[in-house]
Write a protein that holds these residues in place. Structure first.
Motif, PDB file in Angstrom:
ATOM      1  N   ALA B  23     -34.176  38.792  29.624  1.00  0.00           N
ATOM      2  CA  ALA B  23     -33.781  37.968  28.482  1.00  0.00           C
ATOM      3  C   ALA B  23     -33.991  36.494  28.789  1.00  0.00           C
ATOM      4  CB  ALA B  23     -32.312  38.238  28.129  1.00  0.00           C
ATOM      5  N   LEU B  24     -33.556  36.088  29.965  1.00  0.00           N
ATOM      6  CA  LEU B  24     -33.666  34.675  30.347  1.00  0.00           C
ATOM      7  C   LEU B  24     -35.126  34.250  30.480  1.00  0.00           C
ATOM      8  CD1 LEU B  24     -32.132  32.118  31.095  1.00  0.00           C
ATOM      9  CD2 LEU B  24     -32.133  32.875  33.468  1.00  0.00           C
ATOM     10  N   ALA B  25     -35.949  35.147  30.997  1.00  0.00           N
ATOM     11  CA  ALA B  25     -37.367  34.818  31.199  1.00  0.00           C
ATOM     12  C   ALA B  25     -38.180  35.088  29.939  1.00  0.00           C
ATOM     13  CB  ALA B  25     -37.921  35.614  32.374  1.00  0.00           C
ATOM     14  N   ARG B  26     -37.529  35.648  28.924  1.00  0.00           N
ATOM     15  CA  ARG B  26     -38.196  35.979  27.648  1.00  0.00           C
ATOM     16  C   ARG B  26     -39.378  36.917  27.876  1.00  0.00           C
ATOM     17  NH1 ARG B  26     -36.380  33.335  23.676  1.00  0.00           N
ATOM     18  NH2 ARG B  26     -34.991  31.545  23.932  1.00  0.00           N
ATOM     19  N   VAL B  27     -39.127  37.924  28.677  1.00  0.00           N
ATOM     20  CA  VAL B  27     -40.152  38.962  28.878  1.00  0.00           C
ATOM     21  C   VAL B  27     -39.471  40.320  28.749  1.00  0.00           C
ATOM     22  CG1 VAL B  27     -41.576  37.576  30.432  1.00  0.00           C
ATOM     23  CG2 VAL B  27     -39.753  38.998  31.348  1.00  0.00           C
ATOM     24  N   GLY B  28     -40.260  41.361  28.805  1.00  0.00           N
ATOM     25  CA  GLY B  28     -39.695  42.708  28.761  1.00  0.00           C
ATOM     26  C   GLY B  28     -39.140  43.090  30.118  1.00  0.00           C
ATOM     27  N   ILE B  29     -38.247  44.043  30.113  1.00  0.00           N
ATOM     28  CA  ILE B  29     -37.607  44.461  31.359  1.00  0.00           C
ATOM     29  C   ILE B  29     -38.628  45.024  32.339  1.00  0.00           C
ATOM     30  CG2 ILE B  29     -36.971  46.581  30.152  1.00  0.00           C
ATOM     31  CD1 ILE B  29     -34.803  47.052  32.089  1.00  0.00           C
ATOM     32  N   LYS B  30     -39.607  45.720  31.803  1.00  0.00           N
ATOM     33  CA  LYS B  30     -40.632  46.330  32.661  1.00  0.00           C
ATOM     34  C   LYS B  30     -41.413  45.253  33.418  1.00  0.00           C
ATOM     35  CE  LYS B  30     -42.887  48.488  34.913  1.00  0.00           C
ATOM     36  NZ  LYS B  30     -42.940  49.600  35.843  1.00  0.00           N
ATOM     37  N   THR B  31     -41.614  44.117  32.782  1.00  0.00           N
ATOM     38  CA  THR B  31     -42.336  43.029  33.442  1.00  0.00           C
ATOM     39  C   THR B  31     -41.526  42.483  34.612  1.00  0.00           C
ATOM     40  OG1 THR B  31     -43.456  42.460  31.393  1.00  0.00           O
ATOM     41  CG2 THR B  31     -43.387  40.776  33.096  1.00  0.00           C
ATOM     42  N   VAL B  35     -42.764  42.327  38.490  1.00  0.00           N
ATOM     43  CA  VAL B  35     -42.778  41.105  39.299  1.00  0.00           C
ATOM     44  C   VAL B  35     -41.959  41.297  40.572  1.00  0.00           C
ATOM     45  CG1 VAL B  35     -42.053  38.689  39.408  1.00  0.00           C
ATOM     46  CG2 VAL B  35     -43.137  39.591  37.333  1.00  0.00           C
ATOM     47  N   LEU B  36     -40.739  41.792  40.380  1.00  0.00           N
ATOM     48  CA  LEU B  36     -39.827  41.878  41.520  1.00  0.00           C
ATOM     49  C   LEU B  36     -40.251  42.952  42.523  1.00  0.00           C
ATOM     50  CD1 LEU B  36     -38.335  39.660  40.444  1.00  0.00           C
ATOM     51  CD2 LEU B  36     -36.418  41.132  39.860  1.00  0.00           C
ATOM     52  N   ASN B  37     -41.112  43.873  42.090  1.00  0.00           N
ATOM     53  CA  ASN B  37     -41.604  44.895  43.013  1.00  0.00           C
ATOM     54  C   ASN B  37     -43.028  44.607  43.455  1.00  0.00           C
ATOM     55  OD1 ASN B  37     -39.435  47.006  43.263  1.00  0.00           O
ATOM     56  ND2 ASN B  37     -39.595  46.890  41.029  1.00  0.00           N
ATOM     57  N   ASN B  38     -43.491  43.398  43.139  1.00  0.00           N
ATOM     58  CA  ASN B  38     -44.823  42.980  43.553  1.00  0.00           C
ATOM     59  C   ASN B  38     -45.911  43.924  43.078  1.00  0.00           C
ATOM     60  OD1 ASN B  38     -43.970  40.654  45.088  1.00  0.00           O
ATOM     61  ND2 ASN B  38     -43.186  42.112  46.595  1.00  0.00           N
ATOM     62  N   GLU B  48     -44.044  33.590  37.511  1.00  0.00           N
ATOM     63  CA  GLU B  48     -43.286  32.397  37.857  1.00  0.00           C
ATOM     64  C   GLU B  48     -41.998  32.316  37.027  1.00  0.00           C
ATOM     65  OE1 GLU B  48     -43.451  30.361  40.141  1.00  0.00           O
ATOM     66  OE2 GLU B  48     -42.001  28.865  39.414  1.00  0.00           O
ATOM     67  N   ARG B  49     -42.119  32.560  35.721  1.00  0.00           N
ATOM     68  CA  ARG B  49     -40.938  32.506  34.844  1.00  0.00           C
ATOM     69  C   ARG B  49     -39.893  33.518  35.285  1.00  0.00           C
ATOM     70  NH1 ARG B  49     -43.692  32.864  30.247  1.00  0.00           N
ATOM     71  NH2 ARG B  49     -42.415  34.498  29.311  1.00  0.00           N
ATOM     72  N   ALA B  53     -36.106  32.805  36.661  1.00  0.00           N
ATOM     73  CA  ALA B  53     -34.914  33.365  36.014  1.00  0.00           C
ATOM     74  C   ALA B  53     -34.074  34.157  37.014  1.00  0.00           C
ATOM     75  CB  ALA B  53     -35.323  34.262  34.849  1.00  0.00           C
ATOM     76  N   ALA B  54     -34.761  34.937  37.853  1.00  0.00           N
ATOM     77  CA  ALA B  54     -34.050  35.748  38.848  1.00  0.00           C
ATOM     78  C   ALA B  54     -33.289  34.848  39.813  1.00  0.00           C
ATOM     79  CB  ALA B  54     -35.032  36.636  39.601  1.00  0.00           C
ATOM     80  N   ALA B  55     -33.939  33.775  40.225  1.00  0.00           N
ATOM     81  CA  ALA B  55     -33.298  32.855  41.166  1.00  0.00           C
ATOM     82  C   ALA B  55     -32.094  32.191  40.505  1.00  0.00           C
ATOM     83  CB  ALA B  55     -34.304  31.812  41.637  1.00  0.00           C
ATOM     84  N   GLN B  56     -32.273  31.803  39.246  1.00  0.00           N
ATOM     85  CA  GLN B  56     -31.195  31.118  38.536  1.00  0.00           C
ATOM     86  C   GLN B  56     -29.959  32.007  38.420  1.00  0.00           C
ATOM     87  OE1 GLN B  56     -32.503  29.341  34.834  1.00  0.00           O
ATOM     88  NE2 GLN B  56     -30.396  29.265  34.052  1.00  0.00           N
ATOM     89  N   LEU B  57     -30.188  33.281  38.204  1.00  0.00           N
ATOM     90  CA  LEU B  57     -29.061  34.214  38.049  1.00  0.00           C
ATOM     91  C   LEU B  57     -28.612  34.788  39.392  1.00  0.00           C
ATOM     92  CD1 LEU B  57     -30.304  36.218  34.931  1.00  0.00           C
ATOM     93  CD2 LEU B  57     -28.535  34.440  34.993  1.00  0.00           C
TER      94      LEU B  57
END
Lengths: 349, 349
Positions: B23-31, B35-38, B48-49, B53-57
DNA sequence: TTGAAAGCGCTACCAC
DNA sequence: GTGGTAGCGCTTTCAA
């Protein structure tokens, strides 16, 4: 030729699920859940059928899946980081933690710091990804602000052995200053005036506190603090051996030695023996070890109770897990002086 | 008066989920998952977005939930049961296991047997409920047939220190018979004819094998086996001390002693010192301990390498986890004889 | 007393 | 490149 022992097939068979049990018992999946979790409102006959089916399939409930949905989202797992699992001090902490947590249904993910600050953070991160319910940490890093997001989220963290730096959290520590002071005062009481102090790295608060305790005892006895008698940043038995050998070679050697850590004591004992001075120079150790009483002379020491420290840390964590919101506290676990001979060697007159 | 340190609120805040990050990154959950699983196929800007967002939270991926869905249904967790985490021997096994498994992404659930056969089964069961990918076990129970359903399902199990009973599985054990034989032969080579043997409980295969090694050495030297010189079922240092004291009081006392375990050695040392015979009666120990070389005389021993045993067990488990279907094997880890004095005391002529 | 449906947080699969 | 949908195995909620 057939083996007498049952040789299992190497094929990986899928584990049965609650659905499999439900199908076999001819009940709904929720009923299986009820039975296996000892929830009420199941007829004895149904429960019996479910138990029979579960046993037949060798079904074990999947607590990982269960906890995912269960309220609180708890994993009933605690992450423990200790100095090194092969170190008996760490082992006793681990034992104390285990002793308190397993009876409450928690399992312990254990890992070693291995003197590596980066590893500390990697391990904590790994534990967080596994969603441990709490952490018990012995730290090596300079400060633990990396834990702030977790702490402010309310993750229970208890520090053990070493106090946290840069964050406020519960801690269980030994009485490092008090123990060192007592050990040094003990040597002073036996007439010593030139007492060497050998300690671990200055980056460890435990080590710093022990040196402080040493200084305090000198001050209380009106003795001068002589920096040339103090060596710190010793991190191996060999380094300690060399340091003690150097001290003994001085023009005015110390008549007593306070070794502020286990490995340092071992190195110190070797150095004294090398010089044939083990019955001449007094020695007090911080921390005990096996057969310290079988040496000649027996090694006097102040000893911590790491098992109790682990148990206290575990207990504190359980309180936090139970919702205790009181302000963070530091528990100081007392030390005990054990006289065995080496610390009672009198000063030459 | 305000505290300098940031004091975290005691409220338990819910952890962010991938959905929050999405939600924070304005992308879908799958994205976010990608990203987080490289995983590939994400534009650098999007990645990058998401990272931001992950870092912020302060989001950390939930590997428990992930593994539930992930293929193979693996938890990347291994259950380890050792004799007692406070025992240095167990600690070194643990260290070896850790050293091999953590780099491969596995975490270790560790627990102590604590001399309790029921506890063994309880712990294994708890680990199974947590769906560990494999088990490394030191056992105390008479037989491990309770593991048969799991083994036939293909759960990798490696036994360490003690061989399994009633089931076929991989094992890593010390060379108990060989080490005991070498220790005894060493005493015989120094002229001893009356050699006592003190061992742990007969229910432990390790202990039985050590007594066998002792007998074999006698036989090879053409010496008679004298049952009155052998005491087994000793399970504490105090019991060993009493047993040695009793042996020394006999009409024809032994001129050498083989203590087949750590605690027994400690009790034996005390008993010899009590009698003032530490320089008269030879002593060989099975297993080493800290400062064994600082005693007078130094304690000669045959020593196992528990760290290596743990590492071998971990490596074997990794092979099984990797799909190795070869027949179960037992790895025998060699022992090393260390001469320090006590074992080289010659027999009186 | 029982069970169907929703959903825990994530990944696999398949559409766009 | 991106994201919806289904579903991992279970518990929660609620209706029967």
């Amino acid at each position: 030729m057939s083996d007498a022992l049952p040789s299992p097939p190497a094929t990986r068979a899928p584990r049965p699920t609650m659905r499999d049990v439900a199908a076999l018992a001819r009940v709904g999946i929720k009923t299986v859940s009820r039975v296996l979790n000892n929830e009420p409102n199941v007829s004895p006959e149904t429960a019996e059928r479910v138990h029979r089916a579960a046993a037949q399939l060798h079904y074990e409930i999947n607590s990982v899946a269960g906890n995912l949905r269960r309220s609180g989202n708890s994993t009933k797992t605690v992450g423990l980081v200790v100095g090194h699992v092969a170190n008996p001090f760490s082992g006793h902490i681990h034992a104390g933690v285990e002793e308190v947590l397993y009876p409450q249904g928690y399992s312990v993910l254990a890992a070693s710091l291995d003197d590596d600050a980066e590893r500390e953070q990697r391990l904590v991160r790994e534990f967080l990804r596994r969603r441990v319910d709490g952490l018990i940490l012995t730290t090596i890093s300079a400060e633990q602000t990396y834990l702030l997001p977790e702490l402010s989220r309310g993750l229970p963290v208890v520090f053990v052995d070493r106090e946290p730096c840069g964050v406020t959290a519960d801690a269980v520590v030994g009485d490092n200053a008090g123990g060192a002071r007592e050990a040094t005062a003990h040597l002073i009481a036996h007439g010593h005036r030139r007492i060497a102090c050998l300690a671990d790295r200055d980056s460890l608060s435990t080590s710093v506190h022990r040196v402080e305790g040493y200084r305090l005892a000198l001050k209380e006895a009106g003795l001068p603090y002589e920096p040339e008698l103090v060596t710190t940043n010793i991190n191996s038995a060999d380094a300690a051996r060399a340091a003690v050998t150097a001290l003994l070679a001085r023009a005015e050697p110390p008549t007593a030695i306070f070794t502020a850590q286990n490995l340092i004591t071992i190195g110190g004992i070797h150095a004294l023996r090398d010089a044939g001075l083990q019955h001449t120079v007094a020695l007090m150790s911080f921390d005990d070890f096996t057969l310290a009483d079988a040496l000649d002379p027996g090694i006097s020491c102040v000893t911590q109770d790491p098992r109790s420290m682990g148990a206290l840390a575990g207990r504190k964590l359980l309180e936090r897990l139970g919702g205790d919101d009181s302000v963070a506290s530091t528990i100081v676990s007392p030390t005990t002086l054990i006289a065995r001979g080496s610390g009672e060697i009198p000063a030459p007159r």
